[in-house]
Design a protein around this motif. Structure first.
Motif, PDB file in Angstrom:
ATOM      1  N   ALA A  28      26.496 -23.292  -2.798  1.00  0.00           N
ATOM      2  CA  ALA A  28      25.591 -23.037  -1.667  1.00  0.00           C
ATOM      3  C   ALA A  28      24.200 -23.569  -1.985  1.00  0.00           C
ATOM      4  CB  ALA A  28      25.541 -21.544  -1.353  1.00  0.00           C
ATOM      5  N   TRP A  29      23.763 -23.380  -3.217  1.00  0.00           N
ATOM      6  CA  TRP A  29      22.457 -23.889  -3.624  1.00  0.00           C
ATOM      7  C   TRP A  29      22.468 -25.420  -3.634  1.00  0.00           C
ATOM      8  CZ3 TRP A  29      20.264 -24.364  -9.107  1.00  0.00           C
ATOM      9  CH2 TRP A  29      18.903 -24.670  -9.054  1.00  0.00           C
ATOM     10  N   LYS A  30      23.527 -25.995  -4.199  1.00  0.00           N
ATOM     11  CA  LYS A  30      23.643 -27.458  -4.244  1.00  0.00           C
ATOM     12  C   LYS A  30      23.538 -28.043  -2.838  1.00  0.00           C
ATOM     13  CE  LYS A  30      26.960 -31.153  -5.196  1.00  0.00           C
ATOM     14  NZ  LYS A  30      28.329 -31.469  -5.560  1.00  0.00           N
ATOM     15  N   SER A  31      24.168 -27.384  -1.864  1.00  0.00           N
ATOM     16  CA  SER A  31      24.160 -27.868  -0.486  1.00  0.00           C
ATOM     17  C   SER A  31      22.767 -27.885   0.121  1.00  0.00           C
ATOM     18  CB  SER A  31      25.076 -27.003   0.379  1.00  0.00           C
ATOM     19  OG  SER A  31      26.398 -27.107  -0.082  1.00  0.00           O
ATOM     20  N   SER A  32      21.865 -27.074  -0.430  1.00  0.00           N
ATOM     21  CA  SER A  32      20.507 -27.008   0.116  1.00  0.00           C
ATOM     22  C   SER A  32      19.541 -27.952  -0.606  1.00  0.00           C
ATOM     23  CB  SER A  32      19.982 -25.571   0.027  1.00  0.00           C
ATOM     24  OG  SER A  32      19.595 -25.260  -1.300  1.00  0.00           O
ATOM     25  N   LEU A  33      20.034 -28.666  -1.602  1.00  0.00           N
ATOM     26  CA  LEU A  33      19.173 -29.517  -2.421  1.00  0.00           C
ATOM     27  C   LEU A  33      19.361 -30.996  -2.110  1.00  0.00           C
ATOM     28  CD1 LEU A  33      19.710 -27.837  -5.912  1.00  0.00           C
ATOM     29  CD2 LEU A  33      17.701 -27.614  -4.438  1.00  0.00           C
ATOM     30  N   SER A  34      18.308 -31.749  -2.348  1.00  0.00           N
ATOM     31  CA  SER A  34      18.402 -33.202  -2.368  1.00  0.00           C
ATOM     32  C   SER A  34      18.529 -33.595  -3.834  1.00  0.00           C
ATOM     33  CB  SER A  34      17.147 -33.812  -1.747  1.00  0.00           C
ATOM     34  OG  SER A  34      17.166 -35.213  -1.917  1.00  0.00           O
ATOM     35  N   ASP A  35      19.545 -34.382  -4.156  1.00  0.00           N
ATOM     36  CA  ASP A  35      19.868 -34.744  -5.536  1.00  0.00           C
ATOM     37  C   ASP A  35      19.997 -36.261  -5.655  1.00  0.00           C
ATOM     38  OD1 ASP A  35      20.823 -34.821  -8.161  1.00  0.00           O
ATOM     39  OD2 ASP A  35      22.841 -34.153  -7.602  1.00  0.00           O
ATOM     40  N   PRO A  36      18.865 -36.995  -5.636  1.00  0.00           N
ATOM     41  CA  PRO A  36      18.933 -38.461  -5.618  1.00  0.00           C
ATOM     42  C   PRO A  36      19.541 -39.075  -6.875  1.00  0.00           C
ATOM     43  CG  PRO A  36      16.676 -37.736  -5.929  1.00  0.00           C
ATOM     44  CD  PRO A  36      17.492 -36.509  -5.633  1.00  0.00           C
ATOM     45  N   ASN A  37      19.527 -38.358  -7.989  1.00  0.00           N
ATOM     46  CA  ASN A  37      20.088 -38.889  -9.238  1.00  0.00           C
ATOM     47  C   ASN A  37      21.521 -38.425  -9.487  1.00  0.00           C
ATOM     48  OD1 ASN A  37      17.595 -40.058  -9.609  1.00  0.00           O
ATOM     49  ND2 ASN A  37      16.863 -38.471 -10.996  1.00  0.00           N
ATOM     50  N   PRO A  80      18.756 -17.444  -1.718  1.00  0.00           N
ATOM     51  CA  PRO A  80      18.858 -16.027  -2.086  1.00  0.00           C
ATOM     52  C   PRO A  80      20.119 -15.701  -2.886  1.00  0.00           C
ATOM     53  CG  PRO A  80      18.275 -16.245   0.225  1.00  0.00           C
ATOM     54  CD  PRO A  80      18.585 -17.631  -0.280  1.00  0.00           C
ATOM     55  N   GLN A  81      21.212 -16.448  -2.663  1.00  0.00           N
ATOM     56  CA  GLN A  81      22.474 -16.175  -3.350  1.00  0.00           C
ATOM     57  C   GLN A  81      22.353 -16.282  -4.864  1.00  0.00           C
ATOM     58  OE1 GLN A  81      22.014 -18.188  -0.696  1.00  0.00           O
ATOM     59  NE2 GLN A  81      23.899 -18.509   0.454  1.00  0.00           N
ATOM     60  N   ARG A  92      16.412 -22.686 -15.966  1.00  0.00           N
ATOM     61  CA  ARG A  92      15.389 -23.699 -16.238  1.00  0.00           C
ATOM     62  C   ARG A  92      15.394 -24.722 -15.114  1.00  0.00           C
ATOM     63  NH1 ARG A  92      15.649 -28.568 -19.845  1.00  0.00           N
ATOM     64  NH2 ARG A  92      13.504 -29.298 -19.895  1.00  0.00           N
ATOM     65  N   LEU A  93      14.300 -24.741 -14.340  1.00  0.00           N
ATOM     66  CA  LEU A  93      14.180 -25.610 -13.177  1.00  0.00           C
ATOM     67  C   LEU A  93      12.870 -26.382 -13.187  1.00  0.00           C
ATOM     68  CD1 LEU A  93      15.393 -22.977 -10.563  1.00  0.00           C
ATOM     69  CD2 LEU A  93      16.753 -24.751 -11.667  1.00  0.00           C
ATOM     70  N   ASN A  94      12.225 -26.454 -14.326  1.00  0.00           N
ATOM     71  CA  ASN A  94      10.907 -27.081 -14.402  1.00  0.00           C
ATOM     72  C   ASN A  94      10.956 -28.566 -14.067  1.00  0.00           C
ATOM     73  OD1 ASN A  94      12.323 -27.270 -16.997  1.00  0.00           O
ATOM     74  ND2 ASN A  94      10.495 -28.326 -17.699  1.00  0.00           N
ATOM     75  N   LYS A  95       9.824 -29.087 -13.648  1.00  0.00           N
ATOM     76  CA  LYS A  95       9.630 -30.517 -13.370  1.00  0.00           C
ATOM     77  C   LYS A  95      10.605 -31.065 -12.329  1.00  0.00           C
ATOM     78  CE  LYS A  95       7.572 -31.425 -17.843  1.00  0.00           C
ATOM     79  NZ  LYS A  95       7.639 -32.175 -19.089  1.00  0.00           N
ATOM     80  N   ASN A  96      10.714 -30.351 -11.215  1.00  0.00           N
ATOM     81  CA  ASN A  96      11.463 -30.819 -10.056  1.00  0.00           C
ATOM     82  C   ASN A  96      10.510 -30.841  -8.867  1.00  0.00           C
ATOM     83  OD1 ASN A  96      14.436 -31.224 -10.698  1.00  0.00           O
ATOM     84  ND2 ASN A  96      14.071 -29.238 -11.652  1.00  0.00           N
ATOM     85  N   LYS A  97      11.066 -30.857  -7.685  1.00  0.00           N
ATOM     86  CA  LYS A  97      10.252 -30.849  -6.466  1.00  0.00           C
ATOM     87  C   LYS A  97      10.692 -29.693  -5.579  1.00  0.00           C
ATOM     88  CE  LYS A  97       9.902 -35.823  -6.827  1.00  0.00           C
ATOM     89  NZ  LYS A  97      10.492 -37.081  -6.389  1.00  0.00           N
ATOM     90  N   LEU A  98      10.927 -28.555  -6.196  1.00  0.00           N
ATOM     91  CA  LEU A  98      11.382 -27.382  -5.456  1.00  0.00           C
ATOM     92  C   LEU A  98      10.201 -26.762  -4.714  1.00  0.00           C
ATOM     93  CD1 LEU A  98      13.655 -25.877  -8.233  1.00  0.00           C
ATOM     94  CD2 LEU A  98      14.352 -27.261  -6.272  1.00  0.00           C
ATOM     95  N   SER A  99      10.475 -26.243  -3.518  1.00  0.00           N
ATOM     96  CA  SER A  99       9.407 -25.665  -2.708  1.00  0.00           C
ATOM     97  C   SER A  99       9.874 -24.337  -2.125  1.00  0.00           C
ATOM     98  CB  SER A  99       9.011 -26.641  -1.600  1.00  0.00           C
ATOM     99  OG  SER A  99      10.135 -26.943  -0.798  1.00  0.00           O
ATOM    100  N   GLY A 100       8.994 -23.699  -1.403  1.00  0.00           N
ATOM    101  CA  GLY A 100       9.302 -22.393  -0.828  1.00  0.00           C
ATOM    102  C   GLY A 100       8.896 -21.300  -1.802  1.00  0.00           C
ATOM    103  N   SER A 101       9.580 -20.181  -1.719  1.00  0.00           N
ATOM    104  CA  SER A 101       9.265 -19.059  -2.605  1.00  0.00           C
ATOM    105  C   SER A 101      10.466 -18.727  -3.479  1.00  0.00           C
ATOM    106  CB  SER A 101       8.859 -17.839  -1.780  1.00  0.00           C
ATOM    107  OG  SER A 101       9.924 -17.459  -0.937  1.00  0.00           O
ATOM    108  N   ILE A 102      10.215 -17.921  -4.479  1.00  0.00           N
ATOM    109  CA  ILE A 102      11.302 -17.443  -5.339  1.00  0.00           C
ATOM    110  C   ILE A 102      11.983 -16.290  -4.595  1.00  0.00           C
ATOM    111  CG2 ILE A 102      11.899 -16.428  -7.565  1.00  0.00           C
ATOM    112  CD1 ILE A 102       9.339 -17.760  -8.685  1.00  0.00           C
ATOM    113  N   PRO A 103      13.277 -16.414  -4.295  1.00  0.00           N
ATOM    114  CA  PRO A 103      13.961 -15.374  -3.511  1.00  0.00           C
ATOM    115  C   PRO A 103      13.950 -14.008  -4.197  1.00  0.00           C
ATOM    116  CG  PRO A 103      15.315 -17.350  -3.676  1.00  0.00           C
ATOM    117  CD  PRO A 103      14.172 -17.524  -4.620  1.00  0.00           C
ATOM    118  N   THR A 104      13.979 -12.987  -3.376  1.00  0.00           N
ATOM    119  CA  THR A 104      13.983 -11.613  -3.872  1.00  0.00           C
ATOM    120  C   THR A 104      15.125 -11.377  -4.853  1.00  0.00           C
ATOM    121  OG1 THR A 104      12.999 -10.849  -1.812  1.00  0.00           O
ATOM    122  CG2 THR A 104      14.077  -9.188  -3.171  1.00  0.00           C
ATOM    123  N   GLY A 105      16.292 -11.953  -4.590  1.00  0.00           N
ATOM    124  CA  GLY A 105      17.438 -11.769  -5.479  1.00  0.00           C
ATOM    125  C   GLY A 105      17.162 -12.264  -6.884  1.00  0.00           C
TER     126      GLY A 105
END
Length: 148
Positions: A28-37, A80-81, A92-105
C-alpha cells in the motif's frame, strides 16, 4: 470433504492472510510512492511475506523489523498503515523527497511499539515528534530535520 479437512483448509488460508498482512502494508505504501530508480521492484505482493524483498529485514518469525530506504530518491507520503508493522524496530527513510506528515500510526510505534530508530531527515515532512516511550520501553532515536 470432512470437517477436519475444511478446518485445515481454513486454517491454512487464515495463516496465509496473516503472514501477508505486513506485505499488504508495504505494498500500500509502495503504491503511494514515486520510485524513479525502481528500488522497490522486488516488492511483490503475491509472495507469502515481504521477507525476501530488498530493503526489508524480518525476524525469525517472518515479521518485518527493518525497512531501510535511505537515499532511494523516493517521493510521496508515509501511509497510516505503516503503524500496523507492530514489530518494526528500524525505519530509515533519510535523503528522499517524502512530504506530508508522519502518520499517527507511526508515532504510536514510537510511543507503544518496538521502533528504536526513525530516520526521516532530509525530506519535506511537516511536524515534529519526540523520542518518548511508555514506561519501561527503550527510547526511540528520532532523526528529523531541524526545520520540521
Amino acid at each position: 470433504m470432512s470437517k477436519i479437512a475444511v478446518f485445515l483448509a481454513l486454517a491454512l488460508v487464515l495463516t496465509y492472510v496473516e503472514c501477508n498482512s505486513e506485505g499488504d502494508v508495504l505494498n500500500a505504501w509502495k503504491s503511494s510512492l514515486s520510485d524513479p530508480n525502481n528500488v522497490l521492484q522486488s516488492w511483490d505482493p503475491t509472495l507469502v511475506n515481504p521477507c525476501t524483498w530488498f530493503h526489508v529485514t524480518c525476524n525469525l518469525d517472518d515479521s518485518v523489523v527493518r525497512v531501510d530506504l535511505g537515499n532511494a530518491n523516493l517521493s510521496g507520503t508515509l501511509v497510516p498503515q505503516l503503524g500496523l508493522l507492530a514489530n518494526l524496530q528500524y525505519l530509515r527513510l533519510n535523503k528522499n523527497k517524502l512530504s506530508g506528515s508522519i502518520p499517527t500510526g507511526v508515532l504510536q510505534l514510537i510511543q507503544w511499539g518496538n521502533l528504536q530508530i526513525l530516520d526521516v531527515s532530509y525530506n519535506n515532512l511537516a511536524g515534529r515528534t519526540r523520542p518518548t516511550k511508555a514506561k519501561g520501553r527503550v527510547i526511540t532515536t528520532v532523526v528529523q530535520d531541524p526545520k520540521a
